[in-house]
Design a protein around this motif. Sequence first.
Motif, PDB file in Angstrom:
ATOM      1  N   THR A  71       1.404   3.154   2.617  1.00 12.26           N
ATOM      2  CA  THR A  71       2.295   3.526   1.520  1.00 12.26           C
ATOM      3  C   THR A  71       1.710   4.760   0.858  1.00 12.26           C
ATOM      4  O   THR A  71       0.570   4.740   0.396  1.00 12.26           O
ATOM      5  CB  THR A  71       2.409   2.377   0.499  1.00 12.26           C
ATOM      6  OG1 THR A  71       2.888   1.210   1.170  1.00 12.26           O
ATOM      7  CG2 THR A  71       3.341   2.739  -0.634  1.00 12.26           C
ATOM      8  N   ASN A  74      -0.863  -8.859  -0.581  1.00 18.97           N
ATOM      9  CA  ASN A  74      -0.928  -8.154   0.706  1.00 18.97           C
ATOM     10  C   ASN A  74      -2.236  -7.396   0.859  1.00 18.97           C
ATOM     11  O   ASN A  74      -2.417  -6.671   1.832  1.00 18.97           O
ATOM     12  CB  ASN A  74       0.242  -7.171   0.832  1.00 18.97           C
ATOM     13  CG  ASN A  74       1.580  -7.825   0.620  1.00 18.97           C
ATOM     14  OD1 ASN A  74       1.689  -8.937   0.138  1.00 18.97           O
ATOM     15  ND2 ASN A  74       2.637  -7.142   0.993  1.00 18.97           N
ATOM     16  N   SER A 100       0.478  -3.994   4.077  1.00 17.53           N
ATOM     17  CA  SER A 100       1.909  -4.131   4.310  1.00 17.53           C
ATOM     18  C   SER A 100       2.666  -4.474   3.028  1.00 17.53           C
ATOM     19  O   SER A 100       2.335  -5.442   2.338  1.00 17.53           O
ATOM     20  CB  SER A 100       2.132  -5.234   5.350  1.00 17.53           C
ATOM     21  OG  SER A 100       3.501  -5.374   5.603  1.00 17.53           O
ATOM     22  N   ILE A 101       3.663  -3.654   2.721  1.00 11.67           N
ATOM     23  CA  ILE A 101       4.569  -3.907   1.594  1.00 11.67           C
ATOM     24  C   ILE A 101       5.860  -3.150   1.888  1.00 11.67           C
ATOM     25  O   ILE A 101       5.841  -2.118   2.556  1.00 11.67           O
ATOM     26  CB  ILE A 101       3.948  -3.470   0.238  1.00 11.67           C
ATOM     27  CG1 ILE A 101       4.777  -4.012  -0.931  1.00 11.67           C
ATOM     28  CG2 ILE A 101       3.786  -1.971   0.161  1.00 11.67           C
ATOM     29  CD1 ILE A 101       4.093  -3.926  -2.278  1.00 11.67           C
ATOM     30  N   SER A 102       6.968  -3.656   1.413  1.00 11.18           N
ATOM     31  CA  SER A 102       8.249  -2.990   1.650  1.00 11.18           C
ATOM     32  C   SER A 102       8.706  -2.268   0.386  1.00 11.18           C
ATOM     33  O   SER A 102       8.305  -2.621  -0.728  1.00 11.18           O
ATOM     34  CB  SER A 102       9.313  -4.005   2.074  1.00 11.18           C
ATOM     35  OG  SER A 102       9.641  -4.849   0.990  1.00 11.18           O
ATOM     36  N   GLY A 109       1.623  -5.593  -4.773  1.00  8.17           N
ATOM     37  CA  GLY A 109       1.230  -6.029  -3.431  1.00  8.17           C
ATOM     38  C   GLY A 109      -0.119  -6.692  -3.362  1.00  8.17           C
ATOM     39  O   GLY A 109      -0.749  -6.692  -2.301  1.00  8.17           O
ATOM     40  N   ASP A 133       1.997   0.359   8.079  1.00  7.01           N
ATOM     41  CA  ASP A 133       1.161  -0.313   7.080  1.00  7.01           C
ATOM     42  C   ASP A 133       0.544   0.669   6.105  1.00  7.01           C
ATOM     43  O   ASP A 133      -0.540   0.442   5.568  1.00  7.01           O
ATOM     44  CB  ASP A 133       0.060  -1.127   7.769  1.00  7.01           C
ATOM     45  CG  ASP A 133       0.598  -2.422   8.360  1.00  7.01           C
ATOM     46  OD1 ASP A 133       1.725  -2.803   8.012  1.00  7.01           O
ATOM     47  OD2 ASP A 133      -0.113  -3.044   9.159  1.00  7.01           O
ATOM     48  N   GLN A 187      -0.170  -1.402  -6.198  1.00  6.98           N
ATOM     49  CA  GLN A 187      -1.261  -2.294  -5.770  1.00  6.98           C
ATOM     50  C   GLN A 187      -1.136  -3.669  -6.424  1.00  6.98           C
ATOM     51  O   GLN A 187      -1.356  -4.684  -5.767  1.00  6.98           O
ATOM     52  CB  GLN A 187      -2.619  -1.692  -6.129  1.00  6.98           C
ATOM     53  CG  GLN A 187      -3.218  -0.851  -5.031  1.00  6.98           C
ATOM     54  CD  GLN A 187      -4.655  -0.494  -5.351  1.00  6.98           C
ATOM     55  OE1 GLN A 187      -4.926   0.192  -6.328  1.00  6.98           O
ATOM     56  NE2 GLN A 187      -5.562  -0.964  -4.531  1.00  6.98           N
ATOM     57  N   LEU A 246      -3.382  -4.669  -0.663  1.00 11.56           N
ATOM     58  CA  LEU A 246      -3.241  -3.213  -0.588  1.00 11.56           C
ATOM     59  C   LEU A 246      -4.515  -2.562  -1.117  1.00 11.56           C
ATOM     60  O   LEU A 246      -5.009  -2.930  -2.178  1.00 11.56           O
ATOM     61  CB  LEU A 246      -2.060  -2.732  -1.426  1.00 11.56           C
ATOM     62  CG  LEU A 246      -0.661  -3.101  -0.955  1.00 11.56           C
ATOM     63  CD1 LEU A 246       0.372  -2.515  -1.905  1.00 11.56           C
ATOM     64  CD2 LEU A 246      -0.397  -2.607   0.445  1.00 11.56           C
ATOM     65  N   GLU A 258      10.361  -4.735  -1.901  1.00 10.61           N
ATOM     66  CA  GLU A 258       9.430  -5.532  -2.700  1.00 10.61           C
ATOM     67  C   GLU A 258       8.911  -4.728  -3.901  1.00 10.61           C
ATOM     68  O   GLU A 258       8.820  -5.245  -5.009  1.00 10.61           O
ATOM     69  CB  GLU A 258       8.250  -5.982  -1.826  1.00 10.61           C
ATOM     70  CG  GLU A 258       7.298  -6.924  -2.504  1.00 10.61           C
ATOM     71  CD  GLU A 258       6.184  -7.411  -1.594  1.00 10.61           C
ATOM     72  OE1 GLU A 258       5.267  -8.057  -2.128  1.00 10.61           O
ATOM     73  OE2 GLU A 258       6.206  -7.144  -0.381  1.00 10.61           O
ATOM     74  N   ILE A 259       8.629  -3.453  -3.659  1.00  9.65           N
ATOM     75  CA  ILE A 259       8.187  -2.583  -4.758  1.00  9.65           C
ATOM     76  C   ILE A 259       9.298  -2.454  -5.795  1.00  9.65           C
ATOM     77  O   ILE A 259       9.104  -2.689  -6.983  1.00  9.65           O
ATOM     78  CB  ILE A 259       7.766  -1.197  -4.230  1.00  9.65           C
ATOM     79  CG1 ILE A 259       6.543  -1.306  -3.311  1.00  9.65           C
ATOM     80  CG2 ILE A 259       7.481  -0.245  -5.389  1.00  9.65           C
ATOM     81  CD1 ILE A 259       6.250  -0.033  -2.518  1.00  9.65           C
TER      82      ILE A 259
END
Length: 127
Positions: free
Chosen positions: A73, A107, A9-11, A104, A71, A101, A109, A14-15
């Motif tokens: 990307t 998270n 999970s990452i938005s 995140g 979830d 990566q 990733l 956030e990226i």
Amino acid sequence: MPHVVLSGSISVAEIFDNLQKIMYRYPASNTIIRIEEYLVSKEANRLLARAIVVEQQQPRSFYIEVNVKDDKTTVRLDPMTDPEKTDGVKLALALMAKRIQEIGKLNNLSVSKTNISEFLDRVQQMR
């Protein structure tokens, strides 16, 4: 089409908030890669990154597309710019995927699917 799918999970926000210009020179093949100018879609589920790859003194300009859904990307070439799939272009995708990566890392990733694993390995060895 070269791509990397990251699980976790990452938005896009956030990226985007944590991306900086990516500059890389790969002396073994006389390749220069620059990724910058990040654009986010109005819905905040897609990011475009402007990339320039110079190989053998031949510049290629294109966009890398980052899609976030649930979830997953996905990092791939934007189909509207569709450059020749050279080693430098694939390396640019791998650099972008690895940077996401890193952003995140809390998270967890992980790469769940790709057809450019050789280039991801090459990026890993560079660090």
